[in-house]
Design a protein around this motif. Structure first.
Motif, mmCIF file in Angstrom:
data_model
loop_
_atom_site.group_PDB
_atom_site.id
_atom_site.type_symbol
_atom_site.label_atom_id
_atom_site.label_comp_id
_atom_site.label_asym_id
_atom_site.label_seq_id
_atom_site.Cartn_x
_atom_site.Cartn_y
_atom_site.Cartn_z
ATOM 1 N N ALA A 72 48.950 6.439 32.702
ATOM 2 C CA ALA A 72 49.662 7.484 31.950
ATOM 3 C C ALA A 72 48.738 8.339 31.088
ATOM 4 N N LEU A 73 47.660 7.732 30.584
ATOM 5 C CA LEU A 73 46.766 8.394 29.627
ATOM 6 C C LEU A 73 45.390 8.621 30.249
ATOM 7 N N VAL A 74 44.541 9.389 29.569
ATOM 8 C CA VAL A 74 43.208 9.668 30.113
ATOM 9 C C VAL A 74 42.202 8.550 29.801
ATOM 10 N N GLY A 75 42.528 7.672 28.879
ATOM 11 C CA GLY A 75 41.616 6.611 28.467
ATOM 12 C C GLY A 75 41.752 5.347 29.292
ATOM 13 N N HIS A 76 40.834 4.412 29.068
ATOM 14 C CA HIS A 76 40.859 3.101 29.741
ATOM 15 C C HIS A 76 41.339 2.081 28.726
ATOM 16 N N LEU A 77 42.661 1.909 28.651
ATOM 17 C CA LEU A 77 43.253 1.091 27.588
ATOM 18 C C LEU A 77 43.380 -0.379 27.938
ATOM 19 N N SER A 78 43.404 -0.714 29.228
ATOM 20 C CA SER A 78 43.595 -2.116 29.612
ATOM 21 C C SER A 78 42.403 -2.978 29.207
ATOM 22 N N VAL A 79 41.244 -2.356 28.930
ATOM 23 C CA VAL A 79 40.057 -3.129 28.509
ATOM 24 C C VAL A 79 39.941 -3.219 26.981
ATOM 25 N N LEU A 80 40.874 -2.598 26.280
ATOM 26 C CA LEU A 80 40.850 -2.632 24.809
ATOM 27 C C LEU A 80 41.083 -4.062 24.332
ATOM 28 N N ALA A 81 40.247 -4.523 23.416
ATOM 29 C CA ALA A 81 40.408 -5.887 22.885
ATOM 30 C C ALA A 81 41.625 -5.946 21.963
ATOM 31 N N VAL A 82 42.279 -7.096 21.928
ATOM 32 C CA VAL A 82 43.396 -7.291 20.994
ATOM 33 C C VAL A 82 42.880 -7.073 19.569
ATOM 34 N N GLY A 83 43.623 -6.272 18.796
ATOM 35 C CA GLY A 83 43.216 -5.983 17.423
ATOM 36 C C GLY A 83 42.407 -4.706 17.283
ATOM 37 N N ARG A 84 42.076 -4.050 18.408
ATOM 38 C CA ARG A 84 41.317 -2.811 18.341
ATOM 39 C C ARG A 84 42.226 -1.620 18.643
ATOM 40 N N ALA A 85 41.752 -0.425 18.246
ATOM 41 C CA ALA A 85 42.497 0.818 18.460
ATOM 42 C C ALA A 85 41.585 1.815 19.158
ATOM 43 N N ARG A 86 42.191 2.797 19.814
ATOM 44 C CA ARG A 86 41.394 3.821 20.490
ATOM 45 C C ARG A 86 42.089 5.175 20.402
ATOM 46 N N TYR A 87 41.250 6.205 20.165
ATOM 47 C CA TYR A 87 41.738 7.589 20.197
ATOM 48 C C TYR A 87 41.756 8.031 21.652
ATOM 49 N N THR A 88 42.864 8.632 22.095
ATOM 50 C CA THR A 88 42.982 9.061 23.483
ATOM 51 C C THR A 88 43.948 10.241 23.582
ATOM 52 N N MET A 89 44.246 10.653 24.796
ATOM 53 C CA MET A 89 45.153 11.786 24.997
ATOM 54 C C MET A 89 46.068 11.524 26.181
ATOM 55 N N ILE A 90 47.182 12.227 26.183
ATOM 56 C CA ILE A 90 48.073 12.243 27.343
ATOM 57 C C ILE A 90 48.088 13.681 27.853
ATOM 58 N N CYS A 91 47.801 13.838 29.150
ATOM 59 C CA CYS A 91 47.705 15.179 29.749
ATOM 60 C C CYS A 91 48.774 15.365 30.818
ATOM 61 N N ASP A 92 49.033 16.624 31.163
ATOM 62 C CA ASP A 92 49.922 16.904 32.290
ATOM 63 C C ASP A 92 49.095 16.970 33.575
ATOM 64 N N GLU A 93 49.748 17.242 34.701
ATOM 65 C CA GLU A 93 49.065 17.246 36.005
ATOM 66 C C GLU A 93 47.949 18.290 36.071
ATOM 67 N N ARG A 94 48.068 19.369 35.272
ATOM 68 C CA ARG A 94 47.045 20.428 35.283
ATOM 69 C C ARG A 94 45.921 20.155 34.285
ATOM 70 N N GLY A 95 45.967 18.989 33.631
ATOM 71 C CA GLY A 95 44.922 18.637 32.676
ATOM 72 C C GLY A 95 45.186 19.139 31.268
ATOM 73 N N GLY A 96 46.314 19.836 31.070
ATOM 74 C CA GLY A 96 46.672 20.334 29.733
ATOM 75 C C GLY A 96 47.081 19.187 28.826
ATOM 76 N N ILE A 97 46.711 19.279 27.558
ATOM 77 C CA ILE A 97 46.966 18.186 26.608
ATOM 78 C C ILE A 97 48.413 18.233 26.120
ATOM 79 N N LEU A 98 49.147 17.137 26.366
ATOM 80 C CA LEU A 98 50.512 17.010 25.845
ATOM 81 C C LEU A 98 50.507 16.490 24.411
ATOM 82 N N ASP A 99 49.509 15.650 24.099
ATOM 83 C CA ASP A 99 49.350 15.154 22.731
ATOM 84 C C ASP A 99 48.048 14.355 22.640
#
Length: 371
Positions: A72-99
């Motif tokens: 769903a997102l542009v980041g690799h979140l499944s490798v995030l350790a428990v207790g950690r946070a990550r800045y990432t984005m959600i884009c549409d099919e054209r690469g535009g940033i939804l948030d």
């Protein structure tokens, strides 16, 4: 029929403190309590207290919650350790940033996505749709959280006086469950001010008790309640993008100089991948415009939408601008043509109501705290 603005659990308290309230993303929020410059300086030199309960919390649970977020997102979140946070984005099919988002991993099978208030419903709908093929459940948790931030150099000592959680061991972009002033909280070392600090996710029923306890604990250190107005100048000085200004569906993460958040090497496909690959190549070979900092020679303040000019030609557009209390001068973030984007580029001006006011091109951020 106009929707009635929502109110946070701290609304009565803000009004009792004499806050100037404003409608922000459908919420009644404190703009300022007194002088926005004083509130800004409190965060830079001491500590500030913010109500951020308008932010949108969305929880994903299940054996494939991480994989669903990877898709769903542009980041690799499944490798995030428990207790950690990550800045990432959600884009549409054209690469535009939804948030732009912060994702916290709360457990092996539990993640919390925090969206901007104005985009929370869009993000919730997109995550629900995109997680449909995975063994994961998406839950709207916006009603279940109030969010209080303590930001500034004195914030660790203030929060430490109210908790036995290991704050010294809590890294930047990490979170841990604990109690603060007897209140159950997710204690996160995140923020949007350029300073050290904490964001405390609590039950709305506990918000007022926690705010009052923090106010008392911070009185000696000069803790001040702070509104959205100084939050904007703080993030602007720190070069942090604001959705709707620097980030929109018309921009990709690469346009905004944030291509590092896009992880092409993660397994599986993700929404917007092909368009983002093209955007990455464009940014490498011939970036049309770059995001830069501008510092005024004079006193006139640029605003979003003002044109940036050089040699009589329009070379870009201001996305955010304000007086900088720290620099003592007006500053702006702008998209400008790559040919004029290098720090120190001569002859750049902002068209402020027909007058071409000279500005220096500088690298972002304008302000970086000493660690």
């Amino acid at each position: 029929m106009t929707a009635v603005p929502r109110r946070t659990a701290l609304d009565a308290l803000h009004r009792a403190l004499g806050a100037t309230m404003t409608d922000f993303a459908g919420w009644e929020m404190p703009l300022r309590y007194g002088s926005e410059r004083d509130e800004h300086q409190a965060v830079r030199t001491r500590a500030g207290l913010f109500d951020l309960s308008h932010m949108g919390e969305i929880t994903l649970t299940g054996p494939q919650a991480g994989e669903a977020l990877d898709h769903a997102l542009v980041g690799h979140l499944s490798v995030l350790a428990v207790g950690r946070a990550r800045y990432t984005m959600i884009c549409d099919e054209r690469g535009g940033i939804l948030d732009d988002l912060i994702v916290y991993r709360l457990g092996e099978q539990e993640f919390m996505v925090v969206a901007n208030a104005s985009n929370a419903q869009t993000v919730l709908d997109a995550l629900t749709e995109r997680a449909a093929g995975f063994d994961a459940a998406v839950r709207d948790d916006r009603e279940n959280y109030a969010l209080i931030a303590v930001q500034g150099p004195a914030s660790p000592a203030i929060v430490k006086s109210l908790t036995d959680a290991d704050l010294d061991g809590l890294k930047y972009y990490a979170g841990l469950p604990g109690t603060v002033a007897g209140v159950d909280a997710l204690i996160a070392r995140t923020g949007y001010t350029g300073e050290d600090g904490f964001e405390l996710f609590v039950s709305p029923a506990d918000a007022e008790k926690l705010w009052q306890a923090l106010t008392e604990a911070g009185a000696e250190a000069g803790l001040a309640p702070c509104g959205l107005s100084c939050r904007d100048t703080l993030r602007l000085e720190a070069g942090m993008p604001l959705y709707g200004n620097e980030l929109t569906t018309a921009t990709t993460p690469f346009d905004a100089g944030l291509g590092r958040v896009v992880k092409f090497d993660k397994p599986g496909d993700f929404v917007g991948r092909a368009a983002l690959q093209e955007a990455a190549e464009r940014a490498e070979t011939a970036p049309p415009r770059k995001l830069v900092g501008l510092v005024a020679d004079g006193r006139r303040v640029p605003r979003a939408g003002y044109q940036v000019v050089a040699g009589g030609e329009i070379i870009g557009e201001v996305t955010s601008g304000a007086p900088s209390p720290t620099l003592g001068k007006p500053i702006a973030i702008a998209y400008v043509d790559a040919a004029h984007a290098a720090p120190g580029t001569e002859g750049v001006a902002v068209d402020i109501r027909g007058s071409h006011e000279p500005y220096q091109v500088v690298a972002l951020p304008f302000y970086k705290r000493s660690r």
